[in-house]
Design a protein around this motif. Structure first.
Motif, mmCIF file in Angstrom:
data_model
loop_
_atom_site.group_PDB
_atom_site.id
_atom_site.type_symbol
_atom_site.label_atom_id
_atom_site.label_comp_id
_atom_site.label_asym_id
_atom_site.label_seq_id
_atom_site.Cartn_x
_atom_site.Cartn_y
_atom_site.Cartn_z
ATOM 1 N N GLY A 170 58.573 13.438 54.295
ATOM 2 C CA GLY A 170 59.489 12.309 54.126
ATOM 3 C C GLY A 170 58.855 11.134 53.407
ATOM 4 N N GLY A 171 59.100 9.944 53.934
ATOM 5 C CA GLY A 171 58.585 8.729 53.318
ATOM 6 C C GLY A 171 58.556 7.582 54.307
ATOM 7 N N VAL A 172 57.741 6.576 53.991
ATOM 8 C CA VAL A 172 57.538 5.429 54.874
ATOM 9 C C VAL A 172 57.526 4.152 54.050
ATOM 10 N N ALA A 173 58.188 3.116 54.555
ATOM 11 C CA ALA A 173 58.132 1.781 53.966
ATOM 12 C C ALA A 173 57.480 0.848 54.966
ATOM 13 N N ALA A 201 64.735 9.499 61.589
ATOM 14 C CA ALA A 201 64.605 8.220 60.893
ATOM 15 C C ALA A 201 64.309 7.139 61.919
ATOM 16 N N ILE A 202 63.286 6.346 61.647
ATOM 17 C CA ILE A 202 62.835 5.300 62.567
ATOM 18 C C ILE A 202 62.880 3.961 61.851
ATOM 19 N N SER A 203 63.377 2.939 62.542
ATOM 20 C CA SER A 203 63.368 1.585 61.995
ATOM 21 C C SER A 203 63.139 0.604 63.140
ATOM 22 N N ASN A 204 63.408 -0.668 62.883
ATOM 23 C CA ASN A 204 63.109 -1.716 63.856
ATOM 24 C C ASN A 204 64.171 -1.796 64.946
ATOM 25 N N GLY A 205 63.754 -2.354 66.097
ATOM 26 C CA GLY A 205 64.700 -2.600 67.176
ATOM 27 C C GLY A 205 64.968 -1.370 68.010
ATOM 28 N N LEU A 206 66.241 -1.168 68.337
ATOM 29 C CA LEU A 206 66.633 -0.065 69.213
ATOM 30 C C LEU A 206 67.552 0.915 68.497
ATOM 31 N N LEU A 207 67.414 2.182 68.831
ATOM 32 C CA LEU A 207 68.326 3.196 68.336
ATOM 33 C C LEU A 207 69.644 3.069 69.101
ATOM 34 N N THR A 208 70.718 2.744 68.382
ATOM 35 C CA THR A 208 72.004 2.506 69.032
ATOM 36 C C THR A 208 72.945 3.699 68.939
ATOM 37 N N GLY A 209 72.594 4.691 68.126
ATOM 38 C CA GLY A 209 73.456 5.851 68.009
ATOM 39 C C GLY A 209 72.829 6.938 67.166
ATOM 40 N N ASN A 229 71.163 5.289 63.799
ATOM 41 C CA ASN A 229 71.552 3.884 63.679
ATOM 42 C C ASN A 229 70.599 3.005 64.489
ATOM 43 N N TRP A 230 69.904 2.107 63.797
ATOM 44 C CA TRP A 230 68.957 1.191 64.427
ATOM 45 C C TRP A 230 69.450 -0.246 64.292
ATOM 46 N N ALA A 287 61.592 -11.215 59.463
ATOM 47 C CA ALA A 287 61.217 -11.378 58.067
ATOM 48 C C ALA A 287 61.314 -10.035 57.348
ATOM 49 N N THR A 288 61.560 -10.073 56.051
ATOM 50 C CA THR A 288 61.772 -8.845 55.291
ATOM 51 C C THR A 288 60.548 -7.939 55.296
ATOM 52 N N TYR A 289 59.336 -8.502 55.211
ATOM 53 C CA TYR A 289 58.153 -7.643 55.155
ATOM 54 C C TYR A 289 57.885 -6.964 56.494
ATOM 55 N N LEU A 290 58.547 -7.433 57.546
ATOM 56 C CA LEU A 290 58.387 -6.826 58.873
ATOM 57 C C LEU A 290 59.420 -5.741 59.144
ATOM 58 N N ALA A 291 60.335 -5.531 58.191
ATOM 59 C CA ALA A 291 61.287 -4.420 58.307
ATOM 60 C C ALA A 291 60.577 -3.140 57.901
ATOM 61 N N THR A 292 60.827 -2.061 58.626
ATOM 62 C CA THR A 292 60.162 -0.798 58.314
ATOM 63 C C THR A 292 61.153 0.354 58.366
ATOM 64 N N LEU A 293 60.788 1.415 57.653
ATOM 65 C CA LEU A 293 61.582 2.640 57.664
ATOM 66 C C LEU A 293 60.621 3.817 57.585
ATOM 67 N N ALA A 294 60.793 4.778 58.482
ATOM 68 C CA ALA A 294 59.982 5.995 58.475
ATOM 69 C C ALA A 294 60.900 7.198 58.605
ATOM 70 N N ILE A 295 60.770 8.116 57.687
ATOM 71 C CA ILE A 295 61.590 9.330 57.687
ATOM 72 C C ILE A 295 60.665 10.535 57.669
ATOM 73 N N GLY A 296 60.854 11.445 58.615
ATOM 74 C CA GLY A 296 60.015 12.628 58.695
ATOM 75 C C GLY A 296 60.283 13.387 59.976
ATOM 76 N N ARG A 297 59.361 14.268 60.327
ATOM 77 C CA ARG A 297 59.481 15.044 61.562
ATOM 78 C C ARG A 297 58.521 14.447 62.590
ATOM 79 N N PHE A 298 59.093 13.820 63.602
ATOM 80 C CA PHE A 298 58.314 13.080 64.591
ATOM 81 C C PHE A 298 58.534 13.626 65.999
#
Length: 508
Positions: free
Chosen positions: A151-154, A189-197, A208-209, A216-227
Protein backbone atom coordinates in the motif's frame (compact mmCIF):
# COMPACT_ATOMS: atom_id res chain seq x y z
CA UNK A 1 -46.03 33.67 -12.06
CA UNK A 2 -45.10 37.33 -11.72
CA UNK A 3 -44.93 36.99 -7.93
CA UNK A 4 -42.57 34.04 -8.24
CA UNK A 5 -40.34 36.01 -10.61
CA UNK A 6 -40.15 38.90 -8.17
CA UNK A 7 -39.19 36.58 -5.33
CA UNK A 8 -36.55 34.92 -7.53
CA UNK A 9 -35.12 38.27 -8.51
CA UNK A 10 -34.93 39.36 -4.88
CA UNK A 11 -33.20 36.12 -3.94
CA UNK A 12 -30.72 36.60 -6.78
CA UNK A 13 -29.99 40.15 -5.67
CA UNK A 14 -29.38 38.96 -2.11
CA UNK A 15 -27.03 36.22 -3.33
CA UNK A 16 -25.11 38.79 -5.35
CA UNK A 17 -24.75 41.04 -2.33
CA UNK A 18 -23.35 38.11 -0.33
CA UNK A 19 -20.71 37.28 -2.93
CA UNK A 20 -19.67 40.61 -4.44
CA UNK A 21 -18.05 43.31 -2.28
CA UNK A 22 -19.45 46.83 -2.32
CA UNK A 23 -16.20 48.06 -3.82
CA UNK A 24 -14.68 45.93 -6.55
CA UNK A 25 -11.39 47.72 -5.95
CA UNK A 26 -11.09 45.84 -2.66
CA UNK A 27 -11.18 42.44 -4.35
CA UNK A 28 -7.86 40.67 -4.71
CA UNK A 29 -6.17 37.27 -4.70
CA UNK A 30 -5.23 35.53 -1.48
CA UNK A 31 -1.53 35.20 -0.79
CA UNK A 32 0.22 32.09 -2.12
CA UNK A 33 1.80 31.57 1.31
CA UNK A 34 1.08 32.44 4.94
CA UNK A 35 4.49 34.07 5.18
CA UNK A 36 6.22 31.73 7.59
CA UNK A 37 9.86 32.89 7.90
CA UNK A 38 11.15 29.35 7.20
CA UNK A 39 8.65 28.30 4.54
CA UNK A 40 7.17 31.46 2.97
CA UNK A 41 5.08 29.49 0.46
CA UNK A 42 3.57 27.11 3.02
CA UNK A 43 -0.11 27.66 3.63
CA UNK A 44 -2.17 30.32 1.89
CA UNK A 45 -3.80 33.66 2.64
CA UNK A 46 -7.40 34.85 2.45
CA UNK A 47 -9.37 32.09 4.17
CA UNK A 48 -9.58 29.91 7.26
CA UNK A 49 -10.50 26.22 7.07
CA UNK A 50 -12.84 24.67 9.65
CA UNK A 51 -13.32 21.14 8.25
CA UNK A 52 -11.95 18.68 5.69
CA UNK A 53 -14.12 15.88 4.32
CA UNK A 54 -11.85 13.56 2.34
CA UNK A 55 -13.23 10.61 0.36
CA UNK A 56 -10.64 8.37 -1.29
CA UNK A 57 -10.34 5.21 -3.34
CA UNK A 58 -6.93 3.55 -3.48
CA UNK A 59 -5.60 0.57 -5.41
CA UNK A 60 -2.42 -0.69 -3.68
CA UNK A 61 -1.27 -2.76 -6.65
CA UNK A 62 -1.04 0.24 -8.97
CA UNK A 63 -0.73 3.18 -6.52
CA UNK A 64 -3.81 4.78 -8.08
CA UNK A 65 -5.51 7.27 -5.78
CA UNK A 66 -8.85 8.90 -6.57
CA UNK A 67 -10.22 11.55 -4.24
CA UNK A 68 -12.90 14.11 -3.56
CA UNK A 69 -12.04 16.67 -0.90
CA UNK A 70 -14.75 18.97 0.43
CA UNK A 71 -13.28 21.91 2.33
CA UNK A 72 -15.37 24.15 4.57
CA UNK A 73 -13.80 27.56 5.13
CA UNK A 74 -14.48 31.23 5.81
CA UNK A 75 -13.08 34.02 3.66
CA UNK A 76 -10.88 36.35 5.74
CA UNK A 77 -10.70 38.95 2.97
CA UNK A 78 -12.52 39.77 -0.26
CA UNK A 79 -11.17 37.20 -2.70
CA UNK A 80 -11.00 37.10 -6.47
CA UNK A 81 -8.73 34.04 -6.30
CA UNK A 82 -7.15 31.77 -3.70
CA UNK A 83 -4.72 28.88 -3.45
CA UNK A 84 -4.62 25.42 -1.93
CA UNK A 85 -1.44 23.43 -1.34
CA UNK A 86 -1.61 20.33 -3.54
CA UNK A 87 0.61 18.38 -5.93
CA UNK A 88 -1.65 15.70 -7.45
CA UNK A 89 -3.55 15.91 -10.73
CA UNK A 90 -6.87 17.75 -10.44
CA UNK A 91 -9.94 16.93 -12.53
CA UNK A 92 -12.50 19.47 -11.28
CA UNK A 93 -12.97 22.25 -8.73
CA UNK A 94 -16.26 23.68 -7.45
CA UNK A 95 -16.59 26.74 -5.22
CA UNK A 96 -19.97 27.21 -3.56
CA UNK A 97 -21.47 24.75 -6.02
CA UNK A 98 -20.21 26.49 -9.16
CA UNK A 99 -17.46 25.31 -11.46
CA UNK A 100 -14.24 27.20 -10.81
CA UNK A 101 -11.17 27.72 -12.95
CA UNK A 102 -7.96 26.17 -11.62
CA UNK A 103 -4.28 25.88 -12.48
CA UNK A 104 -1.21 24.30 -10.93
CA UNK A 105 1.48 26.90 -10.26
CA UNK A 106 4.85 26.87 -8.53
CA UNK A 107 5.94 23.67 -6.81
CA UNK A 108 2.77 22.87 -4.91
CA UNK A 109 0.10 25.52 -5.52
CA UNK A 110 -3.41 24.85 -6.78
CA UNK A 111 -4.65 28.27 -7.89
CA UNK A 112 -8.45 28.57 -7.88
CA UNK A 113 -10.55 31.31 -9.44
CA UNK A 114 -14.20 31.05 -8.33
CA UNK A 115 -17.06 31.94 -10.68
CA UNK A 116 -17.99 34.74 -8.29
CA UNK A 117 -15.70 36.69 -5.97
CA UNK A 118 -15.87 35.81 -2.29
CA UNK A 119 -16.79 38.30 0.43
CA UNK A 120 -14.85 38.63 3.65
CA UNK A 121 -16.63 36.73 6.39
CA UNK A 122 -18.68 34.59 4.02
CA UNK A 123 -18.73 30.77 4.29
CA UNK A 124 -16.98 28.95 1.45
CA UNK A 125 -17.37 25.35 0.29
CA UNK A 126 -14.65 24.05 -2.02
CA UNK A 127 -14.87 20.64 -3.71
CA UNK A 128 -11.75 19.27 -5.42
CA UNK A 129 -11.89 16.06 -7.47
CA UNK A 130 -8.53 14.50 -8.28
CA UNK A 131 -6.69 11.36 -9.38
CA UNK A 132 -3.00 10.45 -9.57
CA UNK A 133 -0.27 8.04 -8.51
CA UNK A 134 1.14 9.87 -5.46
CA UNK A 135 4.26 7.71 -5.25
CA UNK A 136 5.30 9.00 -8.68
CA UNK A 137 4.86 12.69 -7.85
CA UNK A 138 7.95 14.56 -6.68
CA UNK A 139 8.41 18.16 -5.63
CA UNK A 140 11.76 19.61 -4.60
CA UNK A 141 13.37 16.25 -5.31
CA UNK A 142 11.29 14.15 -2.95
CA UNK A 143 7.91 12.50 -2.51
CA UNK A 144 6.05 12.56 0.81
CA UNK A 145 4.03 9.47 -0.16
CA UNK A 146 5.75 6.33 1.13
CA UNK A 147 5.06 3.24 -0.94
CA UNK A 148 4.95 -0.07 0.93
CA UNK A 149 4.80 -3.65 -0.38
CA UNK A 150 1.04 -3.64 0.25
CA UNK A 151 0.00 0.00 0.00
CA UNK A 152 1.13 3.49 0.90
CA UNK A 153 1.62 5.87 3.82
CA UNK A 154 1.37 9.65 4.21
CA UNK A 155 3.33 10.96 7.20
CA UNK A 156 5.76 13.85 6.87
CA UNK A 157 6.82 17.13 8.49
CA UNK A 158 6.68 20.03 7.78
CA UNK A 159 4.93 19.16 4.51
CA UNK A 160 3.11 15.99 3.50
CA UNK A 161 -0.63 16.49 3.17
CA UNK A 162 -0.28 17.80 -0.40
CA UNK A 163 0.31 14.23 -1.57
CA UNK A 164 -3.16 13.04 -0.57
CA UNK A 165 -5.51 16.00 -0.05
CA UNK A 166 -5.59 19.73 -0.93
CA UNK A 167 -5.26 22.00 2.09
CA UNK A 168 -4.11 25.19 3.72
CA UNK A 169 -0.86 23.54 4.75
CA UNK A 170 0.39 25.44 7.81
CA UNK A 171 -0.01 24.67 11.54
CA UNK A 172 -1.89 27.91 12.18
CA UNK A 173 -4.93 26.75 10.20
CA UNK A 174 -6.28 23.78 12.14
CA UNK A 175 -9.50 21.98 11.30
CA UNK A 176 -11.56 18.87 12.02
CA UNK A 177 -11.49 15.88 9.67
CA UNK A 178 -13.61 13.11 8.19
CA UNK A 179 -11.53 10.65 6.16
CA UNK A 180 -13.30 7.88 4.22
CA UNK A 181 -11.16 5.40 2.28
CA UNK A 182 -12.23 2.63 -0.10
CA UNK A 183 -9.69 -0.19 -0.51
CA UNK A 184 -9.74 -3.77 -1.83
CA UNK A 185 -11.02 -6.38 0.62
CA UNK A 186 -8.24 -7.65 2.85
CA UNK A 187 -6.56 -4.22 2.95
CA UNK A 188 -7.06 -1.76 5.82
CA UNK A 189 -7.03 2.04 5.93
CA UNK A 190 -5.89 3.93 9.02
CA UNK A 191 -6.20 7.64 9.75
CA UNK A 192 -6.55 10.02 12.70
CA UNK A 193 -9.13 9.86 15.47
CA UNK A 194 -11.63 7.03 15.72
CA UNK A 195 -12.95 4.53 13.22
CA UNK A 196 -16.65 5.38 12.98
CA UNK A 197 -17.70 2.82 10.40
CA UNK A 198 -16.61 -0.02 8.14
CA UNK A 199 -18.54 -1.67 5.30
CA UNK A 200 -17.81 -4.04 2.42
CA UNK A 201 -19.36 -4.43 -1.01
CA UNK A 202 -18.36 -5.99 -4.32
CA UNK A 203 -14.78 -6.72 -3.29
CA UNK A 204 -14.08 -3.33 -1.69
CA UNK A 205 -14.13 -2.18 1.94
CA UNK A 206 -14.69 1.38 3.13
CA UNK A 207 -13.16 2.72 6.35
CA UNK A 208 -14.49 5.94 7.91
CA UNK A 209 -12.27 7.85 10.35
CA UNK A 210 -13.18 10.99 12.26
CA UNK A 211 -11.04 13.58 14.07
CA UNK A 212 -13.29 15.97 16.02
CA UNK A 213 -10.55 18.09 17.60
CA UNK A 214 -8.57 20.79 15.77
CA UNK A 215 -5.68 19.27 13.84
CA UNK A 216 -2.84 20.78 11.81
CA UNK A 217 -2.47 19.49 8.26
CA UNK A 218 0.99 17.97 8.78
CA UNK A 219 -0.44 15.93 11.67
CA UNK A 220 -3.01 14.26 9.40
CA UNK A 221 -1.96 10.76 8.38
CA UNK A 222 -3.10 7.98 6.10
CA UNK A 223 -1.86 4.38 6.03
CA UNK A 224 -3.14 1.77 3.61
CA UNK A 225 -1.99 -1.84 3.73
CA UNK A 226 -2.42 -5.16 5.50
CA UNK A 227 -2.30 -4.56 9.24
CA UNK A 228 -2.86 -6.41 12.47
CA UNK A 229 -5.11 -3.87 14.22
CA UNK A 230 -5.72 -3.98 17.98
CA UNK A 231 -8.21 -1.98 20.03
CA UNK A 232 -8.26 -1.44 23.77
CA UNK A 233 -8.87 1.26 26.37
CA UNK A 234 -6.72 2.80 29.06
CA UNK A 235 -7.83 2.31 32.70
CA UNK A 236 -9.50 5.71 32.37
CA UNK A 237 -11.50 4.61 29.31
CA UNK A 238 -9.49 6.31 26.55
CA UNK A 239 -9.72 4.27 23.30
CA UNK A 240 -6.35 2.91 22.13
CA UNK A 241 -5.83 1.72 18.54
CA UNK A 242 -2.52 0.14 17.48
CA UNK A 243 -1.60 -1.44 14.15
CA UNK A 244 1.34 -3.37 12.73
CA UNK A 245 2.15 -4.37 9.18
CA UNK A 246 2.04 -8.13 8.81
CA UNK A 247 5.52 -8.22 7.27
CA UNK A 248 7.71 -6.38 9.82
CA UNK A 249 10.08 -9.33 10.07
CA UNK A 250 12.69 -9.20 12.84
CA UNK A 251 11.37 -5.84 14.11
CA UNK A 252 7.86 -7.09 14.79
CA UNK A 253 8.27 -8.17 18.42
CA UNK A 254 10.22 -5.10 19.52
CA UNK A 255 7.73 -2.80 17.80
CA UNK A 256 4.80 -4.40 19.58
CA UNK A 257 6.61 -4.50 22.93
CA UNK A 258 7.06 -0.72 22.62
CA UNK A 259 3.88 0.58 21.01
CA UNK A 260 1.58 -1.70 23.03
CA UNK A 261 2.59 0.34 26.09
CA UNK A 262 0.93 3.43 24.60
CA UNK A 263 -2.05 3.42 26.99
CA UNK A 264 0.16 3.07 30.06
CA UNK A 265 2.52 5.81 28.88
CA UNK A 266 -0.15 8.34 27.96
CA UNK A 267 -1.64 7.94 31.44
CA UNK A 268 1.83 8.44 32.94
CA UNK A 269 2.46 11.59 30.89
CA UNK A 270 -0.93 12.97 31.95
CA UNK A 271 0.52 13.27 35.43
CA UNK A 272 3.02 15.82 34.10
CA UNK A 273 1.13 17.52 31.26
CA UNK A 274 -2.47 17.38 32.50
CA UNK A 275 -5.56 15.85 30.96
CA UNK A 276 -4.98 14.19 27.60
CA UNK A 277 -6.44 16.60 25.01
CA UNK A 278 -7.93 14.20 22.45
CA UNK A 279 -10.55 11.45 22.25
CA UNK A 280 -8.29 8.53 21.34
CA UNK A 281 -4.64 7.52 21.10
CA UNK A 282 -2.65 4.92 19.23
CA UNK A 283 0.22 4.20 16.89
CA UNK A 284 0.98 2.21 13.77
CA UNK A 285 4.12 0.61 12.35
CA UNK A 286 3.99 0.12 8.55
CA UNK A 287 6.61 -1.70 6.50
CA UNK A 288 8.50 1.36 5.28
CA UNK A 289 12.26 1.72 4.72
CA UNK A 290 12.43 5.06 6.54
CA UNK A 291 13.98 5.54 9.97
CA UNK A 292 11.82 8.23 11.55
CA UNK A 293 8.72 8.56 13.71
CA UNK A 294 6.14 11.35 13.60
CA UNK A 295 3.59 12.60 16.12
CA UNK A 296 0.62 12.35 13.75
CA UNK A 297 -2.31 13.36 15.93
CA UNK A 298 -3.83 10.51 17.98
CA UNK A 299 -2.40 7.89 15.57
CA UNK A 300 1.40 8.06 15.73
CA UNK A 301 3.57 6.89 12.83
CA UNK A 302 6.62 4.75 13.67
CA UNK A 303 9.15 3.35 11.23
CA UNK A 304 10.13 -0.25 12.02
CA UNK A 305 13.77 0.87 12.08
CA UNK A 306 13.00 2.64 15.36
CA UNK A 307 12.90 -0.84 16.90
CA UNK A 308 15.78 -2.47 15.03
CA UNK A 309 17.86 -2.57 18.24
CA UNK A 310 15.04 -3.88 20.37
CA UNK A 311 12.12 -2.30 22.17
CA UNK A 312 12.27 1.44 22.81
CA UNK A 313 9.63 2.97 25.08
CA UNK A 314 11.58 6.24 25.03
CA UNK A 315 10.56 6.98 21.44
CA UNK A 316 6.93 6.22 22.32
CA UNK A 317 7.14 8.68 25.23
CA UNK A 318 8.61 11.30 22.89
CA UNK A 319 5.80 11.03 20.34
CA UNK A 320 3.10 10.88 23.01
CA UNK A 321 4.46 14.04 24.64
CA UNK A 322 3.92 15.79 21.31
CA UNK A 323 0.18 15.24 21.65
CA UNK A 324 0.30 18.06 24.22
CA UNK A 325 3.42 19.91 23.03
CA UNK A 326 3.06 20.20 19.27
CA UNK A 327 -0.36 18.77 18.46
CA UNK A 328 -2.74 20.41 20.94
CA UNK A 329 -0.49 23.46 21.33
CA UNK A 330 1.14 23.95 17.93
CA UNK A 331 3.81 26.33 16.70
CA UNK A 332 2.76 29.75 15.48
CA UNK A 333 5.66 29.64 13.02
CA UNK A 334 8.13 26.90 12.29
CA UNK A 335 10.95 28.81 14.02
CA UNK A 336 9.13 28.05 17.32
CA UNK A 337 9.96 24.36 16.90
CA UNK A 338 11.64 24.21 20.35
CA UNK A 339 8.16 24.29 21.86
CA UNK A 340 7.63 20.91 20.19
CA UNK A 341 10.96 19.13 20.19
CA UNK A 342 12.57 20.51 23.34
CA UNK A 343 9.66 19.39 25.49
CA UNK A 344 9.23 16.04 23.74
CA UNK A 345 12.92 15.34 24.37
CA UNK A 346 12.58 16.48 27.99
CA UNK A 347 9.73 14.02 28.44
CA UNK A 348 12.26 11.29 27.61
CA UNK A 349 14.46 12.65 30.39
CA UNK A 350 11.53 12.47 32.80
CA UNK A 351 10.94 8.88 31.70
CA UNK A 352 14.62 8.19 32.35
CA UNK A 353 14.16 9.52 35.89
CA UNK A 354 11.09 7.33 36.32
CA UNK A 355 13.00 4.25 35.16
CA UNK A 356 16.02 5.07 37.38
CA UNK A 357 18.26 5.25 34.32
CA UNK A 358 19.53 8.79 34.85
CA UNK A 359 17.96 11.98 36.16
CA UNK A 360 17.14 14.95 33.97
CA UNK A 361 19.98 16.83 35.66
CA UNK A 362 22.45 14.04 34.95
CA UNK A 363 21.37 14.03 31.31
CA UNK A 364 21.70 17.82 31.11
CA UNK A 365 25.20 17.65 32.60
CA UNK A 366 26.16 14.88 30.19
CA UNK A 367 24.92 16.84 27.16
CA UNK A 368 26.80 19.94 28.32
CA UNK A 369 30.08 18.10 28.85
CA UNK A 370 29.82 16.08 25.63
CA UNK A 371 30.28 19.02 23.27
CA UNK A 372 33.33 21.30 23.47
CA UNK A 373 32.77 25.01 22.97
CA UNK A 374 33.98 24.91 19.35
CA UNK A 375 31.58 22.12 18.36
CA UNK A 376 28.95 23.05 15.77
CA UNK A 377 26.34 21.76 18.22
CA UNK A 378 26.48 25.10 20.06
CA UNK A 379 26.13 27.20 16.89
CA UNK A 380 22.50 26.06 16.50
CA UNK A 381 20.06 28.28 18.37
CA UNK A 382 17.14 26.09 19.49
CA UNK A 383 14.87 29.13 19.65
CA UNK A 384 15.54 30.01 16.00
CA UNK A 385 17.61 27.25 14.38
CA UNK A 386 16.86 28.11 10.75
CA UNK A 387 15.03 25.90 8.27
CA UNK A 388 18.16 23.86 7.51
CA UNK A 389 18.65 23.01 11.20
CA UNK A 390 15.04 22.86 12.29
CA UNK A 391 15.41 19.24 13.39
CA UNK A 392 19.06 19.37 14.39
CA UNK A 393 20.10 17.37 17.44
CA UNK A 394 20.79 20.64 19.21
CA UNK A 395 17.10 21.60 19.02
CA UNK A 396 16.38 18.39 20.95
CA UNK A 397 19.31 18.08 23.34
CA UNK A 398 20.33 21.70 23.92
CA UNK A 399 16.62 22.46 23.89
CA UNK A 400 16.07 19.99 26.73
CA UNK A 401 19.02 21.45 28.67
CA UNK A 402 17.26 24.81 28.40
CA UNK A 403 14.19 23.26 30.02
CA UNK A 404 16.33 21.85 32.82
CA UNK A 405 17.76 25.35 33.25
CA UNK A 406 14.22 26.65 33.63
CA UNK A 407 13.45 23.94 36.17
CA UNK A 408 16.49 24.80 38.26
CA UNK A 409 15.75 28.51 38.08
CA UNK A 410 12.09 28.43 39.11
CA UNK A 411 12.16 25.33 41.34
CA UNK A 412 10.28 22.07 40.95
CA UNK A 413 6.94 23.29 42.29
CA UNK A 414 6.61 26.15 39.81
CA UNK A 415 8.28 24.18 37.01
CA UNK A 416 5.76 21.35 37.08
CA UNK A 417 2.96 23.88 37.41
CA UNK A 418 4.22 25.48 34.19
CA UNK A 419 4.63 22.10 32.48
CA UNK A 420 1.00 21.19 33.17
CA UNK A 421 -0.58 24.63 32.92
CA UNK A 422 0.78 25.68 29.52
CA UNK A 423 -1.01 22.97 27.47
CA UNK A 424 -4.24 23.70 29.34
CA UNK A 425 -4.05 27.46 28.73
CA UNK A 426 -3.22 27.10 25.02
CA UNK A 427 -5.27 23.98 24.29
CA UNK A 428 -6.00 23.47 20.56
CA UNK A 429 -4.22 26.72 19.68
CA UNK A 430 -0.87 28.03 18.50
CA UNK A 431 1.91 29.79 20.35
CA UNK A 432 5.36 31.36 20.16
CA UNK A 433 8.40 30.92 22.38
CA UNK A 434 7.96 34.50 23.54
CA UNK A 435 4.45 33.69 24.74
CA UNK A 436 5.74 30.65 26.60
CA UNK A 437 8.40 32.79 28.27
CA UNK A 438 5.76 35.31 29.35
CA UNK A 439 3.65 32.47 30.77
CA UNK A 440 6.60 31.00 32.67
CA UNK A 441 7.43 34.43 34.10
CA UNK A 442 3.83 34.93 35.20
CA UNK A 443 3.63 31.57 36.96
CA UNK A 444 7.10 31.67 38.51
CA UNK A 445 7.21 35.36 39.35
CA UNK A 446 10.79 35.48 38.03
CA UNK A 447 12.36 37.39 35.13
CA UNK A 448 13.51 34.82 32.58
CA UNK A 449 14.65 36.85 29.57
CA UNK A 450 18.36 36.26 30.21
CA UNK A 451 17.82 32.53 30.73
CA UNK A 452 15.90 32.14 27.46
CA UNK A 453 18.35 34.31 25.53
CA UNK A 454 21.34 32.32 26.84
CA UNK A 455 20.02 28.83 26.23
CA UNK A 456 17.79 29.34 23.18
CA UNK A 457 19.03 32.34 21.23
CA UNK A 458 22.83 32.45 21.67
CA UNK A 459 24.99 30.72 19.05
CA UNK A 460 27.70 29.67 21.49
CA UNK A 461 28.21 27.40 24.48
CA UNK A 462 26.83 29.08 27.60
CA UNK A 463 29.38 29.61 30.35
CA UNK A 464 29.02 27.61 33.54
CA UNK A 465 27.81 29.83 36.32
CA UNK A 466 28.50 29.21 39.97
CA UNK A 467 25.03 27.67 40.04
CA UNK A 468 26.05 24.99 37.55
CA UNK A 469 24.96 23.56 34.19
CA UNK A 470 22.58 25.05 34.35
CA UNK A 471 22.47 24.59 38.10
CA UNK A 472 24.17 21.44 39.30
CA UNK A 473 27.38 20.72 37.38
CA UNK A 474 30.70 21.01 39.17
CA UNK A 475 32.68 24.19 38.80
CA UNK A 476 34.86 24.08 35.71
CA UNK A 477 32.61 21.63 33.92
CA UNK A 478 32.88 23.70 30.78
CA UNK A 479 36.39 22.38 30.24
CA UNK A 480 35.54 18.74 30.81
CA UNK A 481 35.66 16.35 27.89
CA UNK A 482 33.39 13.30 27.66
CA UNK A 483 34.92 10.48 29.64
CA UNK A 484 37.60 12.71 31.07
CA UNK A 485 38.49 12.89 34.72
CA UNK A 486 35.56 14.31 36.59
CA UNK A 487 33.30 14.29 33.53
CA UNK A 488 29.70 13.21 34.05
CA UNK A 489 29.17 9.53 33.39
CA UNK A 490 26.93 8.46 30.54
CA UNK A 491 23.42 7.88 31.91
CA UNK A 492 22.03 4.41 31.28
CA UNK A 493 19.16 5.83 29.21
CA UNK A 494 21.41 7.84 26.91
CA UNK A 495 21.74 5.39 24.01
CA UNK A 496 18.00 4.68 23.82
CA UNK A 497 17.27 8.41 23.85
CA UNK A 498 19.81 9.02 21.10
CA UNK A 499 18.23 6.31 18.96
CA UNK A 500 15.31 8.68 18.55
CA UNK A 501 17.53 11.30 16.91
CA UNK A 502 16.49 9.97 13.51
CA UNK A 503 12.93 11.09 14.23
CA UNK A 504 12.90 13.76 11.54
CA UNK A 505 15.68 12.73 9.14
CA UNK A 506 13.07 12.72 6.39
CA UNK A 507 12.72 16.49 6.31
CA UNK A 508 14.10 18.53 3.46
Amino acid sequence: MRKRLIVSAAAGALALLLTVPASAAQIGPGAAGIGDPYYPNAGNGGYDVSHYDIRLKYQPATDELEGTATILATATQDLSRFNLDFVLGVKEVLVNGRTAKFASTGESELEITPARPLVKGAPVTVVVRYADKPGKVERGGYSAWLRTPDGGVAANEPEGSAWWFPSNDHPTDKATYDVSVLVPDGTQAISNGLLTGQSSRAGWTRYNWRQTKPQATYLATLAIGRFDIRTDTTPGGLPVVTAYSKDLGDNDGAARASVERTGELVDWLSGYFGEYPFGSIGGYVPNVPTGYALETQTQIFYSPAQFSRGSNTSVVVHELAHQWYGDSVSVQRWSDIWLNEGFARYSQWLWSEHENEGTAQELADYVYSSYPADNAFWSVKPGDPGADHQFSGAVYDRGAVAIQALRNTVGDEKFFQILKGWPAERKYGNATIQQFQAYAERISGKPLAQLFDTWLFTASKPAVSSAGVPAAAPAGAASLAPGGKGAPQEPKSWKKIQETNSLHEHTH
